[in-house]
Design a protein around this motif. Structure first.
Motif, PDB file in Angstrom:
ATOM      1  N   PHE A  27      -7.056  28.381 -22.800  1.00 30.49           N
ATOM      2  CA  PHE A  27      -7.956  27.218 -22.764  1.00 30.49           C
ATOM      3  C   PHE A  27      -9.239  27.576 -23.504  1.00 30.49           C
ATOM      4  N   LYS A  28      -9.326  27.138 -24.752  1.00 35.06           N
ATOM      5  CA  LYS A  28     -10.479  27.503 -25.586  1.00 35.06           C
ATOM      6  C   LYS A  28     -11.660  26.576 -25.318  1.00 35.06           C
ATOM      7  N   VAL A  29     -12.836  27.182 -25.204  1.00 33.88           N
ATOM      8  CA  VAL A  29     -14.069  26.410 -25.012  1.00 33.88           C
ATOM      9  C   VAL A  29     -15.100  26.921 -26.020  1.00 33.88           C
ATOM     10  N   GLY A  30     -15.844  25.985 -26.590  1.00 29.77           N
ATOM     11  CA  GLY A  30     -16.944  26.341 -27.493  1.00 29.77           C
ATOM     12  C   GLY A  30     -18.196  25.585 -27.095  1.00 29.77           C
ATOM     13  N   VAL A  31     -19.314  26.243 -27.208  1.00 35.70           N
ATOM     14  CA  VAL A  31     -20.609  25.637 -26.863  1.00 35.70           C
ATOM     15  C   VAL A  31     -21.593  25.909 -27.985  1.00 35.70           C
ATOM     16  N   ALA A  32     -22.399  24.907 -28.314  1.00 37.63           N
ATOM     17  CA  ALA A  32     -23.521  25.124 -29.239  1.00 37.63           C
ATOM     18  C   ALA A  32     -24.788  24.578 -28.593  1.00 37.63           C
ATOM     19  N   ILE A  33     -25.843  25.316 -28.760  1.00 36.09           N
ATOM     20  CA  ILE A  33     -27.149  24.962 -28.202  1.00 36.09           C
ATOM     21  C   ILE A  33     -28.132  24.776 -29.354  1.00 36.09           C
ATOM     22  N   ARG A  34     -28.838  23.644 -29.338  1.00 40.55           N
ATOM     23  CA  ARG A  34     -30.010  23.539 -30.212  1.00 40.55           C
ATOM     24  C   ARG A  34     -31.218  23.893 -29.354  1.00 40.55           C
ATOM     25  N   CYS A  44     -18.384  31.282 -27.230  1.00 41.17           N
ATOM     26  CA  CYS A  44     -17.034  30.902 -26.796  1.00 41.17           C
ATOM     27  C   CYS A  44     -16.736  31.627 -25.485  1.00 41.17           C
ATOM     28  N   ASN A  45     -15.644  31.211 -24.831  1.00 44.85           N
ATOM     29  CA  ASN A  45     -15.248  31.937 -23.625  1.00 44.85           C
ATOM     30  C   ASN A  45     -14.520  33.234 -24.002  1.00 44.85           C
ATOM     31  N   VAL A  46     -14.764  34.236 -23.188  1.00 45.16           N
ATOM     32  CA  VAL A  46     -14.223  35.582 -23.431  1.00 45.16           C
ATOM     33  C   VAL A  46     -13.558  36.047 -22.138  1.00 45.16           C
ATOM     34  N   ALA A  57     -18.011  30.011 -22.066  1.00 41.12           N
ATOM     35  CA  ALA A  57     -18.646  29.780 -23.358  1.00 41.12           C
ATOM     36  C   ALA A  57     -20.149  29.519 -23.214  1.00 41.12           C
ATOM     37  N   GLU A  58     -20.531  28.845 -22.131  1.00 37.23           N
ATOM     38  CA  GLU A  58     -21.956  28.563 -21.922  1.00 37.23           C
ATOM     39  C   GLU A  58     -22.736  29.866 -21.765  1.00 37.23           C
ATOM     40  N   ALA A  59     -22.150  30.806 -21.024  1.00 35.85           N
ATOM     41  CA  ALA A  59     -22.825  32.088 -20.815  1.00 35.85           C
ATOM     42  C   ALA A  59     -22.964  32.839 -22.142  1.00 35.85           C
ATOM     43  N   SER A  60     -21.918  32.763 -22.974  1.00 33.60           N
ATOM     44  CA  SER A  60     -21.988  33.433 -24.276  1.00 33.60           C
ATOM     45  C   SER A  60     -23.083  32.817 -25.137  1.00 33.60           C
ATOM     46  N   ALA A  61     -23.139  31.483 -25.171  1.00 32.54           N
ATOM     47  CA  ALA A  61     -24.134  30.804 -26.007  1.00 32.54           C
ATOM     48  C   ALA A  61     -25.555  31.064 -25.506  1.00 32.54           C
TER      49      ALA A  61
END
Ligand code: THU
Length: 137
Positions: A27-34, A44-46, A57-61
């Motif tokens: 289950f791939k998740v991607g997050v981008a923060i401005r 991304c999730n790891v 992914a939120e924690a990575s971003a």
């Protein structure tokens, strides 16, 4: 936000999502923060063979954002789910708390499937009655 800026945020989250390490959930998740200073950080999730050691992914971003020296989230975009008719996902409970640390009540959270934006909600709708740094003052 202009369409161009939203597109850029979507592209950053989508690229991060492609790199997700998800051998267990698939289950791939991607997050981008401005950030409040106008930069974009993604994550991304790891996952890990020791399942509880997996990272959203939120924690990575957020980790990338803080490492880059930014201090606030102006808006956040989340892409999750599979392809096709995937349902939109929202940040997990723990990640709502992580986002709270750097967001404001009206910070836009853009919820997306891999094919595009589905919904934008104010952060406060995701975590009412939150425990925040206010309680520590
Ligand atoms: N996941 C995230 O990365 N963010 C969320 O907000 C929800 C869940 C990840 C964790 C795990 O790697 C996979 O999605 C399935 O739960």
């Amino acid at each position: 936000m202009t369409d161009d800026r939203l597109d850029a945020l979507f592209a950053a989250a989508s690229a991060a999502r492609e790199n997700a390490h998800v051998p267990y959930s698939r289950f791939k998740v991607g997050v981008a923060i401005r950030t409040t200073d106008g930069r974009v950080f993604a994550g991304c999730n790891v996952e890990n063979a020791a399942y509880p050691q997996s990272q959203c992914a939120e924690a990575s971003a957020i980790g990338a954002m803080v490492t880059g020296g930014a201090t606030g989230i102006a808006e956040l975009l989340l892409i999750g789910g599979g392809d096709g008719d995937a349902q939109v996902i929202t940040p997990c409970g723990g990640c709502r708390q992580r986002i709270l640390e750097f967001a404001r009540p009206n910070t836009p959270v853009h919820l997306c499937t891999p094919s595009g934006l589905r919904q934008t909600v104010p952060f406060e709708s995701l975590l009412p009655m939150a425990f925040s740094s206010d309680a520590l003052r």
